[in-house]
Scaffold this motif. Structure first.
Motif, mmCIF file in Angstrom:
data_model
loop_
_atom_site.group_PDB
_atom_site.id
_atom_site.type_symbol
_atom_site.label_atom_id
_atom_site.label_comp_id
_atom_site.label_asym_id
_atom_site.label_seq_id
_atom_site.Cartn_x
_atom_site.Cartn_y
_atom_site.Cartn_z
ATOM 1 N N LEU A 17 0.752 -1.306 -0.046
ATOM 2 C CA LEU A 17 -0.027 -0.014 -0.014
ATOM 3 C C LEU A 17 0.830 1.358 -0.107
ATOM 4 O O LEU A 17 1.920 1.258 0.328
ATOM 5 C CB LEU A 17 -0.948 0.058 1.138
ATOM 6 N N ASP A 18 0.201 2.556 -0.320
ATOM 7 C CA ASP A 18 1.047 3.763 -0.254
ATOM 8 C C ASP A 18 1.486 3.829 1.064
ATOM 9 O O ASP A 18 0.954 3.685 2.257
ATOM 10 C CB ASP A 18 0.037 5.023 -0.609
ATOM 11 N N GLY A 19 2.936 4.290 1.063
ATOM 12 C CA GLY A 19 3.526 4.512 2.456
ATOM 13 C C GLY A 19 4.037 3.290 3.109
ATOM 14 O O GLY A 19 4.406 2.981 4.132
ATOM 15 N N VAL A 20 4.300 2.213 2.444
ATOM 16 C CA VAL A 20 4.602 0.920 2.706
ATOM 17 C C VAL A 20 6.036 1.058 3.339
ATOM 18 O O VAL A 20 6.994 1.596 2.891
ATOM 19 C CB VAL A 20 4.643 -0.394 1.586
ATOM 20 N N TYR A 21 6.328 0.082 4.359
ATOM 21 C CA TYR A 21 7.493 0.130 5.030
ATOM 22 C C TYR A 21 8.273 -1.023 4.381
ATOM 23 O O TYR A 21 8.026 -2.205 4.086
ATOM 24 C CB TYR A 21 7.142 -0.531 6.603
ATOM 25 N N PRO A 22 9.453 -0.572 3.725
ATOM 26 C CA PRO A 22 10.315 -1.354 2.939
ATOM 27 C C PRO A 22 10.798 -2.654 3.529
ATOM 28 O O PRO A 22 10.773 -3.883 3.116
ATOM 29 C CB PRO A 22 11.453 -0.697 2.439
ATOM 30 N N PHE A 23 11.065 -2.755 4.767
ATOM 31 C CA PHE A 23 11.950 -3.670 5.458
ATOM 32 C C PHE A 23 10.580 -4.898 5.706
ATOM 33 O O PHE A 23 10.711 -6.145 5.491
ATOM 34 C CB PHE A 23 12.233 -3.390 7.053
ATOM 35 N N GLU A 24 9.442 -4.545 6.253
ATOM 36 C CA GLU A 24 8.516 -5.508 6.531
ATOM 37 C C GLU A 24 7.827 -5.986 5.131
ATOM 38 O O GLU A 24 7.325 -7.034 5.333
ATOM 39 C CB GLU A 24 7.273 -4.792 7.294
ATOM 40 N N LEU A 25 7.911 -5.004 4.111
ATOM 41 C CA LEU A 25 7.362 -5.760 2.699
ATOM 42 C C LEU A 25 8.222 -6.723 2.327
ATOM 43 O O LEU A 25 7.611 -7.891 1.806
ATOM 44 C CB LEU A 25 7.594 -4.663 1.895
ATOM 45 N N GLY A 26 9.357 -6.823 2.796
ATOM 46 C CA GLY A 26 10.329 -8.229 2.133
ATOM 47 C C GLY A 26 10.336 -9.344 3.612
ATOM 48 O O GLY A 26 10.672 -10.285 2.823
ATOM 49 N N ASP A 54 7.723 4.614 2.829
ATOM 50 C CA ASP A 54 7.795 5.547 3.795
ATOM 51 C C ASP A 54 9.042 6.100 4.152
ATOM 52 O O ASP A 54 9.579 7.036 4.632
ATOM 53 C CB ASP A 54 7.469 5.240 5.231
ATOM 54 N N ALA A 55 10.042 5.607 2.908
ATOM 55 C CA ALA A 55 11.522 6.217 2.874
ATOM 56 C C ALA A 55 11.574 6.965 1.726
ATOM 57 O O ALA A 55 10.479 7.700 1.298
ATOM 58 C CB ALA A 55 12.460 4.964 2.618
ATOM 59 N N ASP A 56 12.892 7.170 1.251
ATOM 60 C CA ASP A 56 13.047 8.141 0.208
ATOM 61 C C ASP A 56 12.892 7.644 -1.323
ATOM 62 O O ASP A 56 13.513 7.956 -2.140
ATOM 63 C CB ASP A 56 13.984 9.027 0.281
ATOM 64 N N PHE A 57 12.048 6.322 -1.345
ATOM 65 C CA PHE A 57 11.989 5.895 -2.746
ATOM 66 C C PHE A 57 10.647 5.226 -2.911
ATOM 67 O O PHE A 57 9.738 5.109 -2.195
ATOM 68 C CB PHE A 57 13.160 4.788 -2.773
ATOM 69 N N THR A 58 10.510 5.014 -4.365
ATOM 70 C CA THR A 58 9.208 4.555 -4.533
ATOM 71 C C THR A 58 9.385 2.854 -5.016
ATOM 72 O O THR A 58 10.484 2.475 -5.605
ATOM 73 C CB THR A 58 8.536 5.084 -5.944
ATOM 74 N N ILE A 59 8.311 2.140 -4.870
ATOM 75 C CA ILE A 59 8.509 0.788 -5.219
ATOM 76 C C ILE A 59 7.541 0.229 -6.235
ATOM 77 O O ILE A 59 6.499 0.543 -6.352
ATOM 78 C CB ILE A 59 8.110 -0.345 -4.085
ATOM 79 N N ALA A 60 8.240 -0.195 -7.485
ATOM 80 C CA ALA A 60 7.387 -0.831 -8.474
ATOM 81 C C ALA A 60 7.104 -2.093 -8.365
ATOM 82 O O ALA A 60 8.092 -3.123 -8.140
ATOM 83 C CB ALA A 60 8.116 -0.426 -9.865
#
Length: 325
Positions: A17-26, A54-60
């Motif tokens: 979802l928008d604003g996702v936490y990258p660590f937990e996404l993985g 929620d960091a300084d990058f977008t996830i595709a």
């Protein structure tokens, strides 16, 4: 033995979802991919478009919400809490509606807000990060929230607290699906402990109320400097120049706890600090914080957070010292 047809892999869809936490996404891929080809994992968004983290990058990602139609398990990782409301964000409700009945749902941390906003947790037990509990309860009073545990397994819906408990929950699901050996192997590959009970308490901070003009603040400060002594209610009330009844009532009004419960909580908190920061034995720490012996410390620490002193020390220092467990 004759060959038997291999079961198709269990399909897991991770909804970013928008604003996702990258660590937990993985986390889901890191844990479930460690189980070989037993699972098939893919990530999707509610519209197939990239999402900002929620960091300084977008996830595709490569998939849109259609992935949810065929998933056996859907995982909702955490996202920026500023985007959480009591109703699903645009597109989220429509995406969740694509999930087949009976599909297993898993949330990590603030992911529980998404399930709750969709009404999926009404009347059911769930958890989220302890620091968000009050906000969660205000938004979703019908959810049976338990903020004191690492995760809740309610059959087809499972919820977990913060980041590390997301790993614990995924390992729990892996153990439930394929047994201890497979889960332990995955834990070794991830270099994490193979098992923490879901009922174990979150490591919650319990700050001491700030001293001020309140009637018992000075006595609380006085008691904190004397935790090694067997303080009684009469001694506390005497220091505050109150009757025991008045002191107990005012103490509860100011702290929400009885004096005895507060003292125990402060002794446990100090013991945790000493376990983390010193080489003192458990017996020595018990004396420093005012418990009768190491057995008493072990009982109180286990009641508070569900682990023994030595297990707690290993968790936070990576080592253990002599003394009662």
């Amino acid at each position: 033995m004759p060959n038997t047809p291999q079961s198709p892999p269990h399909r897991i869809a991770v909804l970013a979802l928008d604003g996702v936490y990258p660590f937990e996404l993985g986390i889901p891929r890191r844990v479930f991919a460690s189980a070989g080809d037993r699972y098939e994992l893919a990530t999707c968004t509610v519209d197939g478009r990239p999402v900002r983290s929620d960091a300084d990058f977008t996830i595709a990602v490569e998939h849109g919400p259609e992935l949810l139609r065929t998933a056996d398990t859907v995982v909702v990782p955490p996202f920026d809490l500023a985007l959480a409301t009591d109703r699903p964000a645009p597109g989220v409700a429509e995406a969740l509606a694509l999930i087949r009945p009976g599909t297993r749902l898993i949330s990590i941390c603030t992911g529980a807000f998404v399930l709750a906003a969709a009404g999926l947790l009404d009347g059911r037990p769930a958890t989220t990060h302890w620091a968000l509990a009050d906000h969660f309860r205000r938004l979703f009073p019908r959810v049976l929230l338990d903020p004191d545990v690492l995760f809740v397994d309610d059959g087809d819906i499972l919820t977990s607290a913060g980041a590390a408990s997301g790993v614990d929950l995924c390992l729990h699901v892996l153990r439930r699906d394929h047994g201890t050996a497979v889960a332990n192997h995955a834990a070794r590959l991830c270099v994490v402990p193979p098992w923490r009970d879901g009922g174990q308490a979150q490591y919650i901070e319990h700050p001491v109320p700030a001293a001020g003009a309140s009637g018992t603040a000075a006595t609380r400060d006085w008691a904190l400097a004397r935790l090694h002594l067997p303080l009684t209610l009469a001694e506390l009330a005497g220091h505050a120049a109150m009757s025991t009844r008045t002191f107990a009532r005012r103490f509860h009004d100011e702290t929400g706890q009885s004096p005895g419960r507060w003292l125990t909580q402060q002794r446990v908190a100090l013991a945790r600090q000493l376990l983390e920061a010193t080489d003192l034995t458990v017996d020595q720490i018990a004396g420093r914080v005012g418990f009768a012996n190491a057995v008493s410390l072990r009982q109180h620490l286990h009641a508070a957070i569900g682990v023994s002193p030595l297990a707690y020390r290993r968790t936070f220092t990576g080592k253990a010292f002599a003394g009662t467990a």
